[in-house]
Design a protein around this motif. Structure first.
Motif, PDB file in Angstrom:
ATOM      1  N   ILE A  31       0.909  -1.232  -0.010  1.00  0.00           N
ATOM      2  CA  ILE A  31      -0.002  -0.015   0.124  1.00  0.00           C
ATOM      3  C   ILE A  31       0.843   1.205   0.032  1.00  0.00           C
ATOM      4  O   ILE A  31       1.755   1.288   0.845  1.00  0.00           O
ATOM      5  CB  ILE A  31      -0.951   0.335   1.222  1.00  0.00           C
ATOM      6  CG1 ILE A  31      -1.997  -1.259   1.249  1.00  0.00           C
ATOM      7  CG2 ILE A  31      -1.764   1.340   1.193  1.00  0.00           C
ATOM      8  CD1 ILE A  31      -2.887  -1.125   2.405  1.00  0.00           C
ATOM      9  N   ASP A  32       0.811   2.195  -1.116  1.00  0.00           N
ATOM     10  CA  ASP A  32       1.608   3.361  -1.049  1.00  0.00           C
ATOM     11  C   ASP A  32       0.758   4.323  -0.337  1.00  0.00           C
ATOM     12  O   ASP A  32       0.611   4.386   1.045  1.00  0.00           O
ATOM     13  CB  ASP A  32       1.782   3.742  -2.597  1.00  0.00           C
ATOM     14  CG  ASP A  32       2.675   2.716  -2.940  1.00  0.00           C
ATOM     15  OD1 ASP A  32       2.369   2.592  -4.294  1.00  0.00           O
ATOM     16  OD2 ASP A  32       3.339   1.927  -2.560  1.00  0.00           O
ATOM     17  N   GLY A  33       0.278   5.456  -1.027  1.00  0.00           N
ATOM     18  CA  GLY A  33      -0.466   6.752  -0.356  1.00  0.00           C
ATOM     19  C   GLY A  33      -1.755   6.017   0.045  1.00  0.00           C
ATOM     20  O   GLY A  33      -2.651   5.283  -0.540  1.00  0.00           O
ATOM     21  N   MET A  34      -2.119   6.760   1.234  1.00  0.00           N
ATOM     22  CA  MET A  34      -3.800   6.372   1.905  1.00  0.00           C
ATOM     23  C   MET A  34      -4.100   7.980   2.172  1.00  0.00           C
ATOM     24  O   MET A  34      -3.572   8.828   2.302  1.00  0.00           O
ATOM     25  CB  MET A  34      -3.635   5.624   3.007  1.00  0.00           C
ATOM     26  CG  MET A  34      -3.210   4.396   2.726  1.00  0.00           C
ATOM     27  SD  MET A  34      -3.001   3.187   4.367  1.00  0.00           S
ATOM     28  CE  MET A  34      -4.545   2.591   4.090  1.00  0.00           C
ATOM     29  N   GLY A  35      -5.482   7.988   2.183  1.00  0.00           N
ATOM     30  CA  GLY A  35      -6.183   9.431   2.404  1.00  0.00           C
ATOM     31  C   GLY A  35      -7.332   9.394   2.615  1.00  0.00           C
ATOM     32  O   GLY A  35      -8.161   8.285   2.565  1.00  0.00           O
ATOM     33  N   TRP A  36      -7.917  10.362   3.364  1.00  0.00           N
ATOM     34  CA  TRP A  36      -9.411  10.611   3.448  1.00  0.00           C
ATOM     35  C   TRP A  36      -9.894  11.650   2.551  1.00  0.00           C
ATOM     36  O   TRP A  36      -9.370  12.852   2.641  1.00  0.00           O
ATOM     37  CB  TRP A  36      -9.481  10.886   4.959  1.00  0.00           C
ATOM     38  CG  TRP A  36      -9.291   9.780   5.726  1.00  0.00           C
ATOM     39  CD1 TRP A  36      -7.981   9.425   6.637  1.00  0.00           C
ATOM     40  CD2 TRP A  36     -10.315   8.789   6.234  1.00  0.00           C
ATOM     41  NE1 TRP A  36      -8.355   8.446   7.237  1.00  0.00           N
ATOM     42  CE2 TRP A  36      -9.614   7.813   7.152  1.00  0.00           C
ATOM     43  CE3 TRP A  36     -11.502   8.546   5.916  1.00  0.00           C
ATOM     44  CZ2 TRP A  36     -10.076   6.700   7.744  1.00  0.00           C
ATOM     45  CZ3 TRP A  36     -12.209   7.473   6.529  1.00  0.00           C
ATOM     46  CH2 TRP A  36     -11.543   6.404   7.437  1.00  0.00           C
ATOM     47  N   TYR A  37     -11.063  11.690   2.187  1.00  0.00           N
ATOM     48  CA  TYR A  37     -11.779  12.627   1.594  1.00  0.00           C
ATOM     49  C   TYR A  37     -13.139  12.597   1.957  1.00  0.00           C
ATOM     50  O   TYR A  37     -13.731  11.791   2.771  1.00  0.00           O
ATOM     51  CB  TYR A  37     -11.920  12.217  -0.084  1.00  0.00           C
ATOM     52  CG  TYR A  37     -10.471  12.191  -0.848  1.00  0.00           C
ATOM     53  CD1 TYR A  37      -9.986  13.263  -1.716  1.00  0.00           C
ATOM     54  CD2 TYR A  37      -9.521  11.344  -0.498  1.00  0.00           C
ATOM     55  CE1 TYR A  37      -8.868  13.129  -2.289  1.00  0.00           C
ATOM     56  CE2 TYR A  37      -8.423  11.135  -1.027  1.00  0.00           C
ATOM     57  CZ  TYR A  37      -8.046  12.182  -1.930  1.00  0.00           C
ATOM     58  OH  TYR A  37      -6.761  11.793  -2.736  1.00  0.00           O
ATOM     59  N   ARG A  38     -13.759  13.874   1.680  1.00  0.00           N
ATOM     60  CA  ARG A  38     -15.133  13.925   2.089  1.00  0.00           C
ATOM     61  C   ARG A  38     -16.242  14.689   1.208  1.00  0.00           C
ATOM     62  O   ARG A  38     -15.647  15.484   0.345  1.00  0.00           O
ATOM     63  CB  ARG A  38     -15.520  14.700   3.509  1.00  0.00           C
ATOM     64  CG  ARG A  38     -14.826  16.065   3.405  1.00  0.00           C
ATOM     65  CD  ARG A  38     -14.817  16.733   4.783  1.00  0.00           C
ATOM     66  NE  ARG A  38     -14.423  18.184   4.719  1.00  0.00           N
ATOM     67  CZ  ARG A  38     -14.289  19.029   5.670  1.00  0.00           C
ATOM     68  NH1 ARG A  38     -14.089  18.265   7.048  1.00  0.00           N
ATOM     69  NH2 ARG A  38     -14.065  20.339   5.706  1.00  0.00           N
TER      70      ARG A  38
END
Length: 122
Positions: A31-38
């Motif tokens: 797993i490379d980048g991870m993020g949160w969006y809304r």
């Protein structure tokens, strides 16, 4: 082959806190980048915060000083600690991860969770 499942959303009063979790499972190599969006009602989906595999973080100006993103690579999990919540934070929060699988093991593809609802209201 890969599934992201968010948890931790709910109803909270202004000024309160919530901690969101997103766990990835399936045929994962890395797993490379991870993020949160809304995405708030009637609004475009927006970036909340991201974190690289090395731990470098980035966050939107609207949440700086209040939200903290972190990850546990051993658990394939990303977290979002949300403090001092405001009504404007009300939205469906989505987890995203760049994942290399057994099928595509040379590069990562984006995977999205189905979202968890955060409602900030008195």
């Amino acid at each position: 082959q890969v599934q992201l499942v968010e948890s931790g959303g709910g109803l909270v009063q202004p000024g309160g806190s919530l901690r969101l979790s997103c766990a990835a499972s399936g045929s994962i190599v890395t797993i490379d980048g991870m993020g949160w969006y809304r995405q708030a009602p009637g609004k475009q989906r927006e970036l909340v915060a991201t974190i690289t595999s090395g731990g470098t973080t980035n966050s939107a100006d609207s949440v700086k000083g209040r939200f903290t993103i972190s990850r546990d690579n051993a658990k394939n999990t990303v977290y979002l600690q949300m403090n001092s919540l405001k009504p404007e934070d009300t939205a469906v929060y989505y987890c995203k991860a760049e994942i290399a699988t057994m099928v595509h093991d040379y590069y990562a593809l984006d995977y999205w969770g189905k979202g968890t609802l955060v409602t900030v209201s008195s």
